[in-house]
Design a protein around this motif. Structure first.
Motif, PDB file in Angstrom:
ATOM      1  N   GLU A  67       1.360  -0.585   2.579  1.00  0.00           N
ATOM      2  CA  GLU A  67       0.894  -0.954   3.923  1.00  0.00           C
ATOM      3  C   GLU A  67       1.994  -0.744   4.952  1.00  0.00           C
ATOM      4  O   GLU A  67       1.732  -0.288   6.078  1.00  0.00           O
ATOM      5  N   ALA A  68       3.236  -1.058   4.582  1.00  0.00           N
ATOM      6  CA  ALA A  68       4.351  -0.869   5.512  1.00  0.00           C
ATOM      7  C   ALA A  68       4.526   0.600   5.868  1.00  0.00           C
ATOM      8  O   ALA A  68       4.735   0.951   7.042  1.00  0.00           O
ATOM      9  N   PHE A  69       4.435   1.478   4.877  1.00  0.00           N
ATOM     10  CA  PHE A  69       4.568   2.905   5.152  1.00  0.00           C
ATOM     11  C   PHE A  69       3.352   3.445   5.906  1.00  0.00           C
ATOM     12  O   PHE A  69       3.487   4.270   6.817  1.00  0.00           O
ATOM     13  N   ARG A  70       2.189   3.000   5.535  1.00  0.00           N
ATOM     14  CA  ARG A  70       0.979   3.499   6.195  1.00  0.00           C
ATOM     15  C   ARG A  70       0.943   3.105   7.666  1.00  0.00           C
ATOM     16  O   ARG A  70       0.509   3.889   8.524  1.00  0.00           O
ATOM     17  N   GLU A  71       1.410   1.898   7.980  1.00  0.00           N
ATOM     18  CA  GLU A  71       1.466   1.460   9.375  1.00  0.00           C
ATOM     19  C   GLU A  71       2.400   2.332  10.201  1.00  0.00           C
ATOM     20  O   GLU A  71       2.304   2.358  11.440  1.00  0.00           O
ATOM     21  N   ASN A  72       3.296   3.042   9.535  1.00  0.00           N
ATOM     22  CA  ASN A  72       4.241   3.911  10.223  1.00  0.00           C
ATOM     23  C   ASN A  72       3.896   5.391  10.077  1.00  0.00           C
ATOM     24  O   ASN A  72       4.765   6.256  10.205  1.00  0.00           O
ATOM     25  N   GLY A  73       2.624   5.671   9.849  1.00  0.00           N
ATOM     26  CA  GLY A  73       2.152   7.037   9.892  1.00  0.00           C
ATOM     27  C   GLY A  73       2.231   7.816   8.603  1.00  0.00           C
ATOM     28  O   GLY A  73       1.974   9.031   8.598  1.00  0.00           O
ATOM     29  N   TYR A  74       2.588   7.176   7.503  1.00  0.00           N
ATOM     30  CA  TYR A  74       2.653   7.863   6.220  1.00  0.00           C
ATOM     31  C   TYR A  74       1.273   7.943   5.569  1.00  0.00           C
ATOM     32  O   TYR A  74       0.466   7.004   5.673  1.00  0.00           O
ATOM     33  N   ARG A  75       0.990   9.052   4.911  1.00  0.00           N
ATOM     34  CA  ARG A  75      -0.168   9.149   4.035  1.00  0.00           C
ATOM     35  C   ARG A  75       0.195   8.506   2.699  1.00  0.00           C
ATOM     36  O   ARG A  75       1.316   8.679   2.213  1.00  0.00           O
ATOM     37  N   THR A  76      -0.719   7.769   2.113  1.00  0.00           N
ATOM     38  CA  THR A  76      -0.401   6.989   0.918  1.00  0.00           C
ATOM     39  C   THR A  76      -1.355   7.323  -0.224  1.00  0.00           C
ATOM     40  O   THR A  76      -2.556   7.458  -0.036  1.00  0.00           O
ATOM     41  N   PHE A  77      -0.790   7.393  -1.425  1.00  0.00           N
ATOM     42  CA  PHE A  77      -1.513   7.874  -2.602  1.00  0.00           C
ATOM     43  C   PHE A  77      -1.074   7.095  -3.824  1.00  0.00           C
ATOM     44  O   PHE A  77       0.115   6.811  -3.999  1.00  0.00           O
ATOM     45  N   PHE A  78      -2.038   6.766  -4.691  1.00  0.00           N
ATOM     46  CA  PHE A  78      -1.732   6.070  -5.940  1.00  0.00           C
ATOM     47  C   PHE A  78      -2.515   6.718  -7.062  1.00  0.00           C
ATOM     48  O   PHE A  78      -3.724   6.930  -6.954  1.00  0.00           O
ATOM     49  N   ALA A  79      -1.819   7.015  -8.168  1.00  0.00           N
ATOM     50  CA  ALA A  79      -2.472   7.564  -9.353  1.00  0.00           C
ATOM     51  C   ALA A  79      -1.973   6.836 -10.587  1.00  0.00           C
ATOM     52  O   ALA A  79      -0.763   6.693 -10.782  1.00  0.00           O
ATOM     53  N   GLY A  80      -2.904   6.376 -11.438  1.00  0.00           N
ATOM     54  CA  GLY A  80      -2.514   5.805 -12.712  1.00  0.00           C
ATOM     55  C   GLY A  80      -2.745   4.317 -12.828  1.00  0.00           C
ATOM     56  O   GLY A  80      -3.714   3.768 -12.299  1.00  0.00           O
ATOM     57  N   LYS A  81      -1.824   3.659 -13.523  1.00  0.00           N
ATOM     58  CA  LYS A  81      -1.986   2.241 -13.849  1.00  0.00           C
ATOM     59  C   LYS A  81      -1.657   1.352 -12.657  1.00  0.00           C
ATOM     60  O   LYS A  81      -0.615   1.493 -12.025  1.00  0.00           O
TER      61      LYS A  81
END
Length: 537
Positions: free
Chosen positions: A146-160
């Motif tokens: 959330e901290a990175f996304r609030e600063n314009g980053y695209r966010t991705f999660f894969a796996g466990k």
């Protein structure tokens, strides 16, 4: 506490860190531009690689002569290796929660793997009932995503994921994309397609899960190469079930046999359970190699996209290697114990941070650090404003990465549970070279100098009563400050039954394990039901 690196990299690091942070603060104060506009595409990307149950000694660069991990070794050799890097807990969910929030598990009340029995649900014959715990990541916390996304980053999660189910999935905590992550602590369909996973479409027959997750991460990188991104590649590997291809089994079976040294015994009883002492499990070695190959897919994609020099890579594990319980797949020697246990083998993990041309290649640091430190460190490296009210238990490691110092501090653990691997309800404090373990069953303490005695073979508590009192008082203060939940007496405990089970472990279980693990190296070994790449089961 400090770490040495080359001064050319230090100066570059200082320049980048000072420039980005000061520029961001000025722009925010004046209101001239947004944070995203101030950085443009110069902001570093971040890839966080989290392996499940990987031991400190399960990598070539950490001294293993059996496992082969050239791609992970590349990360270790191209950045800083923290030789005393610790997971925030000896089991998975609490460690993962700490990475996501910058807080100790005890502060979050996530102190066991989510799904473990608790309180009166507990059916094992133990002296204590484990403490209750929270079953999902708190919504009031701002995650690193959330901290990175609030600063314009695209966010991705894969796996466990293993931090909650519906309502507490990665997409509920700051990640835009979720591939394969849900409430489960192990891959629902095993390591070969079909996946039986609503968060990931089935692949072709024989598709291997580590490679699928690596490819999904590479696809995300290619799709967002022109935007800053935070990508979590969170392997289900090398957690049980231990599954690999027939060809990889054959490779490591032959490697083990060709050493000419086949151990007569692979296990010893360490207090409560059998613990593996040898690295020669060919199925596990194959799973480790596949995971490493997936890391290589990601590194190659960064190289091909021209993103390597502008990408920070973190590599770590959520707890120590599985030497007891959960398939007893590896040995953590010279460390004692493994996953689920209170000794170094359960807590000390690979801990690498790489950023080419910024963090000195081949640098090492022996300052104790923990999983809670990643959050503030990555914010600062990326030029984002730190969130002191959020990552209250983590500290930024940027000074160490720059060859400077951080303030001395103690590290803490609280595990008021019984691990599936033989771990006992306990709390821990590490202060410099010293480690105190306090046990809740009978109130006794163990004290180790873990610099001189890395294997925790010599408990010096009776020889150093003043040090025990000092560390125990500090530990008690910390436990009170986080309002730690405690185990309680089990009124159903049967001491004679406990003695019977211990005797069975020593006389029957260990012999069954020796026979089973010896069979993995037989010339005609075949898993029950056939090879998984053929059956998908």
């Amino acid at each position: 506490m400090s770490c040495r690196v080359q001064w050319s990299e230090i100066l570059l690091m200082k320049y980048l860190s000072w420039h980005w942070v000061s520029y961001t603060v000025v722009m925010q104060m004046t209101g001239l531009v947004t944070v995203q506009e101030s950085f443009g595409h110069a902001r570093p990307n971040v890839i966080f690689i989290l392996v499940d149950d990987l031991g400190w000694c399960d990598l070539s660069n950490e001294g293993s002569s059996f496992y082969e991990t050239p791609n992970i070794d590349r990360i270790a050799g191209a950045g800083m290796k923290f030789t005393r890097g610790y997971a925030a807990c000896q089991v998975c969910s609490p460690s993962r929660a700490s990475i996501m929030t910058g807080k100790y598990p005890a502060r979050l009340d996530i102190t066991d793997w989510i799904g473990a029995a608790e309180g009166k649900q507990w059916k094992r014959n133990t002296k204590l009932l484990p403490a209750t715990y929270r079953h999902e990541l708190p919504t009031q916390d701002t995650t690193i995503a959330e901290a990175f996304r609030e600063n314009g980053y695209r966010t991705f999660f894969a796996g466990k994921w293993h931090l909650g189910g519906e309502g507490s999935l990665p997409t509920d905590h700051g990640f835009e994309i979720n591939i394969g992550a849900n409430h489960s602590g192990s891959p629902p369909g095993g390591f070969f397609s079909p996946w039986n996973n609503p968060q990931m479409k089935d692949g072709p027959q024989g598709e291997y899960l580590p490679l699928r997750l690596g490819s999904e991460t590479a696809t995300f990188i290619e799709s967002h190469k022109d935007e800053p991104f935070l990508a979590f590649l969170s392997f289900y590997a090398v957690h049980a079930p231990v599954q690999t291809t027939q060809s990889l089994w054959r490779k490591y079976r032959d490697k083990a046999v060709n050493t000419g040294v086949i151990p007569e015994n692979r296990f010893i009883i360490d207090r409560t359970s059998p613990v593996r002492q040898v690295q020669d499990h060919p199925l596990y070695a194959g799973l480790v190699e596949a995971m490493d190959e997936a890391v290589g897919i990601v590194l190659s994609t960064l190289d091909e996209m021209g993103l390597s020099k502008n990408t920070i890579i973190v590599f770590t594990s959520d707890n120590g290697g599985v030497s007891a319980g959960d398939n007893q797949a590896t040995s953590n020697l010279p460390l004692r114990g493994g996953k689920g246990r209170q000794w170094e083998g359960g807590l000390r993990v690979p801990y690498y941070i790489m950023w080419p041309d910024t963090i000195a290649a081949g640098s090492k640091c022996d300052v104790p650090v923990t999983g809670a430190d990643f959050y503030p460190t990555l914010l600062e490296l990326s030029g984002l404003i730190k969130r002191a009210d959020q990552h209250v238990d983590g500290v930024s490691l940027v000074p160490l990465l720059s060859g400077e110092e951080i303030n001395d501090r103690n590290l803490y653990w609280h595990y008021p549970h019984y691990g599936n691997q033989g771990g006992e309800p306990s709390s821990i404090v590490i202060s410099g070279d010293w480690k105190l373990i306090h046990y809740y069953e009978d109130g006794h303490n163990e004290l180790y100098n873990i610099v001189k005695d890395i294997g925790e073979n010599s408990n010096v508590a009776t020889n150093c009563p003043d040090k025990v009192r000092e560390l125990k008082a500090d530990l008690d203060c910390w436990l009170e400050s986080v309002d730690a939940r405690m185990p309680t007496a089990n009124p159903e405990f049967d001491e004679s039954e406990d003695e019977r089970l211990q005797l069975r472990t020593r006389q029957v279980e260990i012999l069954e394990l020796e026979k089973e693990h010896s069979s993995f190296l037989e010339e005609d070994y075949t898993p029950q039901g056939g090879w998984w790449e053929d059956t998908g089961k």
